[in-house]
Write a protein that holds these residues in place. Structure first.
Motif, PDB file in Angstrom:
ATOM      1  N   TYR A 261       0.808  -1.220   0.000  1.00  0.00           N
ATOM      2  CA  TYR A 261       0.000   0.000   0.000  1.00  0.00           C
ATOM      3  C   TYR A 261       0.842   1.272   0.000  1.00  0.00           C
ATOM      4  N   LYS A 262       2.107   1.139   0.422  1.00  0.00           N
ATOM      5  CA  LYS A 262       2.967   2.330   0.502  1.00  0.00           C
ATOM      6  C   LYS A 262       3.620   2.666  -0.842  1.00  0.00           C
ATOM      7  N   ILE A 263       3.547   1.758  -1.821  1.00  0.00           N
ATOM      8  CA  ILE A 263       4.180   2.009  -3.127  1.00  0.00           C
ATOM      9  C   ILE A 263       3.349   3.046  -3.889  1.00  0.00           C
ATOM     10  N   PRO A 264       3.994   4.094  -4.451  1.00  0.00           N
ATOM     11  CA  PRO A 264       3.210   5.098  -5.181  1.00  0.00           C
ATOM     12  C   PRO A 264       2.572   4.535  -6.454  1.00  0.00           C
ATOM     13  N   HIS A 265       1.439   5.103  -6.842  1.00  0.00           N
ATOM     14  CA  HIS A 265       0.686   4.739  -8.059  1.00  0.00           C
ATOM     15  C   HIS A 265       0.238   3.275  -8.064  1.00  0.00           C
ATOM     16  N   CYS A 266       0.094   2.659  -6.880  1.00  0.00           N
ATOM     17  CA  CYS A 266      -0.257   1.233  -6.833  1.00  0.00           C
ATOM     18  C   CYS A 266      -1.638   1.005  -6.241  1.00  0.00           C
ATOM     19  N   VAL A 267      -2.354   0.032  -6.790  1.00  0.00           N
ATOM     20  CA  VAL A 267      -3.604  -0.408  -6.164  1.00  0.00           C
ATOM     21  C   VAL A 267      -3.584  -1.932  -6.094  1.00  0.00           C
ATOM     22  N   PRO A 268      -3.508  -2.504  -4.876  1.00  0.00           N
ATOM     23  CA  PRO A 268      -3.585  -3.964  -4.764  1.00  0.00           C
ATOM     24  C   PRO A 268      -5.047  -4.401  -4.808  1.00  0.00           C
ATOM     25  N   LEU A 269      -5.341  -5.491  -5.514  1.00  0.00           N
ATOM     26  CA  LEU A 269      -6.720  -5.986  -5.545  1.00  0.00           C
ATOM     27  C   LEU A 269      -6.745  -7.458  -5.912  1.00  0.00           C
ATOM     28  N   SER A 270      -7.931  -8.040  -5.837  1.00  0.00           N
ATOM     29  CA  SER A 270      -8.097  -9.400  -6.344  1.00  0.00           C
ATOM     30  C   SER A 270      -9.201  -9.357  -7.390  1.00  0.00           C
ATOM     31  N   ALA A 271      -8.812  -9.604  -8.639  1.00  0.00           N
ATOM     32  CA  ALA A 271      -9.779  -9.554  -9.744  1.00  0.00           C
ATOM     33  C   ALA A 271     -10.801 -10.679  -9.595  1.00  0.00           C
ATOM     34  N   HIS A 272     -10.310 -11.833  -9.120  1.00  0.00           N
ATOM     35  CA  HIS A 272     -11.160 -13.010  -9.002  1.00  0.00           C
ATOM     36  C   HIS A 272     -12.232 -12.814  -7.940  1.00  0.00           C
ATOM     37  N   HIS A 273     -11.815 -12.302  -6.765  1.00  0.00           N
ATOM     38  CA  HIS A 273     -12.756 -12.128  -5.647  1.00  0.00           C
ATOM     39  C   HIS A 273     -13.437 -10.765  -5.654  1.00  0.00           C
ATOM     40  N   LYS A 274     -13.060  -9.905  -6.625  1.00  0.00           N
ATOM     41  CA  LYS A 274     -13.603  -8.542  -6.720  1.00  0.00           C
ATOM     42  C   LYS A 274     -13.295  -7.728  -5.463  1.00  0.00           C
ATOM     43  N   TRP A 275     -12.119  -7.915  -4.904  1.00  0.00           N
ATOM     44  CA  TRP A 275     -11.740  -7.127  -3.723  1.00  0.00           C
ATOM     45  C   TRP A 275     -11.098  -5.810  -4.158  1.00  0.00           C
ATOM     46  N   ASN A 276     -11.451  -4.752  -3.465  1.00  0.00           N
ATOM     47  CA  ASN A 276     -10.791  -3.440  -3.608  1.00  0.00           C
ATOM     48  C   ASN A 276     -11.015  -2.760  -4.958  1.00  0.00           C
ATOM     49  N   PHE A 277     -12.104  -3.101  -5.652  1.00  0.00           N
ATOM     50  CA  PHE A 277     -12.390  -2.442  -6.927  1.00  0.00           C
ATOM     51  C   PHE A 277     -12.698  -0.957  -6.743  1.00  0.00           C
ATOM     52  N   ASP A 278     -13.398  -0.634  -5.616  1.00  0.00           N
ATOM     53  CA  ASP A 278     -13.773   0.772  -5.400  1.00  0.00           C
ATOM     54  C   ASP A 278     -12.541   1.666  -5.292  1.00  0.00           C
ATOM     55  N   ASP A 279     -11.489   1.138  -4.677  1.00  0.00           N
ATOM     56  CA  ASP A 279     -10.235   1.875  -4.544  1.00  0.00           C
ATOM     57  C   ASP A 279      -9.637   2.163  -5.929  1.00  0.00           C
ATOM     58  N   LEU A 280      -9.689   1.147  -6.783  1.00  0.00           N
ATOM     59  CA  LEU A 280      -9.141   1.268  -8.129  1.00  0.00           C
ATOM     60  C   LEU A 280      -9.920   2.317  -8.930  1.00  0.00           C
ATOM     61  N   LEU A 281     -11.253   2.264  -8.834  1.00  0.00           N
ATOM     62  CA  LEU A 281     -12.081   3.195  -9.599  1.00  0.00           C
ATOM     63  C   LEU A 281     -11.876   4.630  -9.116  1.00  0.00           C
ATOM     64  N   GLU A 282     -11.708   4.772  -7.802  1.00  0.00           N
ATOM     65  CA  GLU A 282     -11.492   6.103  -7.224  1.00  0.00           C
ATOM     66  C   GLU A 282     -10.173   6.695  -7.728  1.00  0.00           C
ATOM     67  N   LYS A 283      -9.127   5.845  -7.721  1.00  0.00           N
ATOM     68  CA  LYS A 283      -7.808   6.303  -8.183  1.00  0.00           C
ATOM     69  C   LYS A 283      -7.842   6.587  -9.682  1.00  0.00           C
ATOM     70  N   MET A 284      -8.575   5.740 -10.410  1.00  0.00           N
ATOM     71  CA  MET A 284      -8.721   5.927 -11.853  1.00  0.00           C
ATOM     72  C   MET A 284      -9.336   7.299 -12.139  1.00  0.00           C
ATOM     73  N   TRP A 285     -10.375   7.644 -11.391  1.00  0.00           N
ATOM     74  CA  TRP A 285     -11.062   8.922 -11.583  1.00  0.00           C
ATOM     75  C   TRP A 285     -10.106  10.089 -11.305  1.00  0.00           C
TER      76      TRP A 285
END
Length: 367
Positions: A261-285
């Motif tokens: 989580y401390k790495i810049p420009h990074c979003v950890p997630l699990s595509a299979h389990h749909k974990w942390n998608f909201d974080d990705l979409l927020e950063k994308m925006w």
């Protein structure tokens, strides 16, 4: 083609053999310029032969385009299908996606096109695989997601970045603050606004010599490298924001996740389990920096369902009018704006007015 690849290899070998110090920096700069030239020739073949490649000329739809880049089998297709509900052929073996599959998501009123770009491999920028066409599409994206396997992210990240850089794509960088102007005569003039640690007149002349430029004005407004100067001379670089998507976090511990989580420009997630998608979409925006403007017909409520989305840094009333219809501007008397860009609600503005996200605009035409 092979001769160009061989030339590139020869230059890279010579660069690897050359020691880096003050005395060799001009020579290294010249080699870098040579390399950049060969690579450009490799990307843009002289003859018009060969099509763009099946499935690559994807029509641009929506307000922004995001490219998914990654090695085969890191979960790009799973991520795309779960984000967009698009079924991009998913299998557990390498190299399943062979053409670009577009999917569209709606987020905060904007339509965003997602492109799953086929697996980029080492050597894509040398014309291997279908990498060349893939990266050509990647250059047209407003944002790039580099999808990495969380278990082996750094090596893969370095390879993909090197591939994209070789194609003139600069990730999460801003264009170098260098003014470069060719002229008819007068030799090479170098002006430095701040002290330079790498470039001096000799180094600049060596690099320009490689491009057969003997008359030019160059102003370095920041401490620049030879790479920066070459980027400016080449002039075909695209600067694209990038998010590193670290997939398969279900396979690591919580402690490791905290570090990631401390790495810049990074979003950890699990595509299979749909974990942390909201974080990705927020950063994308956040990275897309789109401006949504709502239209308000006279005597009616604003239309909040279909905003006009401005993509560029140009957020003036003029850009908004042109986005709606090319003919509106000449009929524009003034516009009424509600929102954060004006002091009074509503306020009369002209075409130079700079709009802000979620402003409401009513256009008053000349009679």
């Amino acid at each position: 083609m092979s001769t160009l690849v061989e030339k590139i290899k020869a230059v890279e070998d010579e660069m690897a053999r050359t020691q880096k110090n003050k005395a060799t920096s001009a020579h290294l700069g010249m080699l870098k310029a040579k390399l950049a030239k060969f690579k450009r020739e490799l990307i843009t073949p002289k003859s018009g032969g060969g099509g763009a490649g099946e499935g690559f000329d994807v029509a641009k739809t929506g307000d922004a385009r995001i490219g998914f880049v990654g090695f085969p089998s890191v979960g790009k297709s799973t991520l795309l299908s779960n984000l967009a509900g698009v079924y991009s052929e998913v299998a557990a073996y390498e190299f399943t996606t062979l053409t670009t599959v577009p999917g569209v998501i709606r987020y905060k009123g904007a339509k965003i096109q997602l492109l799953d770009l086929p697996g980029i491999i080492e050597g894509a920028k040398d014309g291997k695989g279908r990498g060349r066409q893939v990266i050509a599409v990647a250059r047209t994206c407003k944002l790039i997601f580099i999808v990495l396997d969380v278990l082996k992210p750094l090596g893969d990240k370095a390879i993909i970045q090197k591939e994209l850089e070789g194609f003139g794509i600069r990730l999460n960088k801003i264009p170098p603050n260098i003014t470069f102007r060719r002229k008819e005569k007068g030799g090479i003039n170098l002006t430095t606004v701040v002290p330079q640690s790498e470039l001096d007149l000799n180094a600049v002349k060596q690099i320009l010599g490689e491009y057969r430029i003997s008359n030019a004005d160059i102003i370095l407004k920041e401490d620049s490298t030879s790479d920066d100067l070459i980027d400016v001379i080449e002039g075909n670089r695209v600067y694209i924001p990038c998010i590193y998507v670290l997939n398969k976090i279900d396979q690591i511990s919580i402690e490791e996740l905290d570090v990631i989580y401390k790495i810049p420009h990074c979003v950890p997630l699990s595509a299979h389990h749909k974990w942390n998608f909201d974080d990705l979409l927020e950063k994308m925006w956040d990275y897309l920096q789109l401006t949504r403007i709502y239209t308000k017909p006279k005597g009616q409520l604003p239309d909040f369902n279909a905003p006009v989305v401005l993509q560029d840094a140009n957020k003036t009333m003029e850009a908004f009018c042109n986005n709606l219809h090319k003919g509106i501007l000449k009929d524009l008397k003034y516009a009424l704006v509600w929102g954060s860009s004006v002091k009074y609600q509503p306020q009369r503005v002209g075409k130079e007015h700079e709009l802000a996200d979620e402003d409401i605009v009513q256009i008053i035409k000349k009679h």
